[in-house]
Scaffold this active site. Structure first.
Site, PDB file in Angstrom:
ATOM      1  NE  ARG A  47      -4.412  -1.557   1.095  1.00 60.00           N
ATOM      2  CZ  ARG A  47      -5.630  -1.602   1.602  1.00 60.00           C
ATOM      3  NH1 ARG A  47      -5.924  -0.912   2.687  1.00 60.00           N
ATOM      4  NH2 ARG A  47      -6.572  -2.312   1.017  1.00 60.00           N
TER       5      ARG A  47
ATOM      6  CD  GLN B 107      -2.848   5.910  -3.740  1.00 60.80           C
ATOM      7  OE1 GLN B 107      -3.184   6.690  -4.629  1.00 60.80           O
ATOM      8  NE2 GLN B 107      -2.752   6.304  -2.485  1.00 60.80           N
TER       9      GLN B 107
ATOM     10  CG  ASP C 290      -4.941  -1.904  -3.191  1.00 56.67           C
ATOM     11  OD1 ASP C 290      -5.277  -3.099  -3.077  1.00 56.67           O
ATOM     12  OD2 ASP C 290      -4.842  -1.136  -2.221  1.00 56.67           O
TER      13      ASP C 290
ATOM     14  CB  SER D  59      -8.248  -0.317  -2.817  1.00 57.89           C
ATOM     15  OG  SER D  59      -7.393  -0.208  -1.706  1.00 57.89           O
TER      16      SER D  59
ATOM     17  CE1 TYR E 294      -4.788  -4.286   4.077  1.00 55.64           C
ATOM     18  CE2 TYR E 294      -2.452  -3.779   4.064  1.00 55.64           C
ATOM     19  CZ  TYR E 294      -3.593  -4.188   3.402  1.00 55.64           C
ATOM     20  OH  TYR E 294      -3.530  -4.486   2.056  1.00 55.64           O
TER      21      TYR E 294
END
Length: 381
Positions: free
Chosen positions: A126, A131, A134, A137, A234
């Protein structure tokens, strides 16, 4: 001198209930634009409403798995396939998808034995430059939305306040537990539907995010020993003192809610228990709980993964892999994640992705290489 163009194989998913596909015509066209040859297994996009002719129109060859895998340098998948089903791929071919390495050690060993470089996209670091790659996500975003839609469908009342000649209907009260990507989307969706929304998380830093979406933050104050922020953003384990204080605060709040959506997960561990059976019993009949952590054991006592059960007059939805109910959008986001990853490492001269061993992203997701399991999380004794 340019190398031989990479051959990219897109598989039809074989996991029970899987509706997604690892490429869409948009990404096929982009791969072709990079100079790759793309082959798609016949019927791969059927469950996501993408017919074979759309893949063909985007520049892909469509055929049976044996033809698609023959000489493949990159294999795209959603769920990790059986290693025995991948015969024909080039030695050192990249297998890219959600491989569930923590639970599928035997399959990972099989990928190594088959000479594949297995890349687990769910272990993507992350960091800012990752991004757009991912998958957790992108898929969680849809899951948070769908959790609210499913809750609204199961709830026997309206979500928004309604003022009518026959009287006023009060807005539904929605409580979101766990404010990651899924939780934030759940808050936003519930607010759009007109609900009165509150939320909590073990990470105090999410307070402003909750408020920015127009929801009420519910947090334990002035308690020491909170360990809610883990690596990479997280959540991690809470201290015993915090756990006790949170349970007392949440118990009183849950009893007044109509809808509760739980999203709390801790990587590599069973889902934390957030709601007890006694707390379920405190809710009024007709209330609904959607447990997005059902596949990891559930945040709610009594959750059954993939099923809808009723306890004390409260409906508990064990939302296992909820994104499969939105196959077209889930496939589009997943496919773009895979494309963004491969494109970032694409070497135009060689006509294929080149993955530096010392790159943070590569080290984070590479499970196997050179016939061996190489990821430190899998090789640590």
């Amino acid at each position: 001198m340019p190398g031989v163009p990479a051959r990219i194989a897109v598989l039809r998913e074989s996991a029970a209930g899987e509706t997604r596909v690892a490429a869409i015509p948009e990404t096929v066209k982009k791969f072709v634009g990079l100079g790759a040859d793309v082959a798609v297994e016949a019927g791969a996009g059927a469950a996501a409403a993408i017919p074979d002719d759309e893949f063909a129109a985007a520049g892909a060859a469509v055929g049976p798995r044996s033809d698609v895998l023959r000489g493949a340098d990159v294999i795209l998948c959603v769920d990790g396939p059986d290693p025995k089903s991948l015969a024909g791929a080039s030695d050192g071919a990249l297998l890219v998808g959600a491989l569930d390495p923590a639970a599928r050690g035997e399959a990972v060993a099989g990928y190594a034995a088959a000479g594949l470089d297995a890349l687990a996209m769910e272990w993507m670091p992350r960091i800012t430059r990752a991004q757009s790659m991912d998958i957790l996500s992108s898929q969680s975003n849809l899951a948070g939305y769908k959790a609210v839609i499913d809750a609204a469908a199961a709830y026997g009342r309206a979500f928004p306040m309604m003022m009518t000649a026959a009287g006023t209907i009060s807005p539904a009260r929605v409580f979101v537990m766990g404010v990651g990507v899924a939780g934030l989307q759940a808050i936003a969706t519930a607010r759009r539907l007109g609900a009165q929304v509150s939320a909590t998380d073990v990470r105090y830093a999410t307070r402003e995010q909750i408020q920015s979406l127009g929801a009420k933050p519910v947090f334990v104050e002035q308690v020491t020993g909170i360990e809610g922020e883990g690596a990479g953003g997280y959540a991690t384990e809470m201290s015993d003192e915090y756990r006790k204080a949170q349970a007392e605060l949440v118990s009183g709040h849950i009893a007044r809610q109509d809808i509760v959506i739980t999203t709390a997960l801790i990587p590599g561990r069973p889902a934390p228990r957030l709601i007890s059976d006694a707390q379920v019993a405190s809710m009024r009949p007709g209330s609904v709980i959607v447990d997005l952590a059902a596949s990891a054991g559930g945040n709610v006592e009594g959750t059954v993964a993939g099923e809808r059960v009723e306890r004390h007059g409260v409906t508990i939805i064990g939302a296992a892999n909820l994104v499969r109910s939105l196959p077209a959008d889930a496939s589009a986001l997943f496919a773009r994640n895979l494309y963004n990853f491969l494109a970032a490492f694409w070497d135009k001269e060689q006509g294929r992705p080149v993955l530096p061993e010392d790159d943070e992203i590569v080290k984070g997701i590479r499970l196997t290489s050179g016939g061996k399991v190489v990821h430190e999380r899998l090789t640590a004794v």
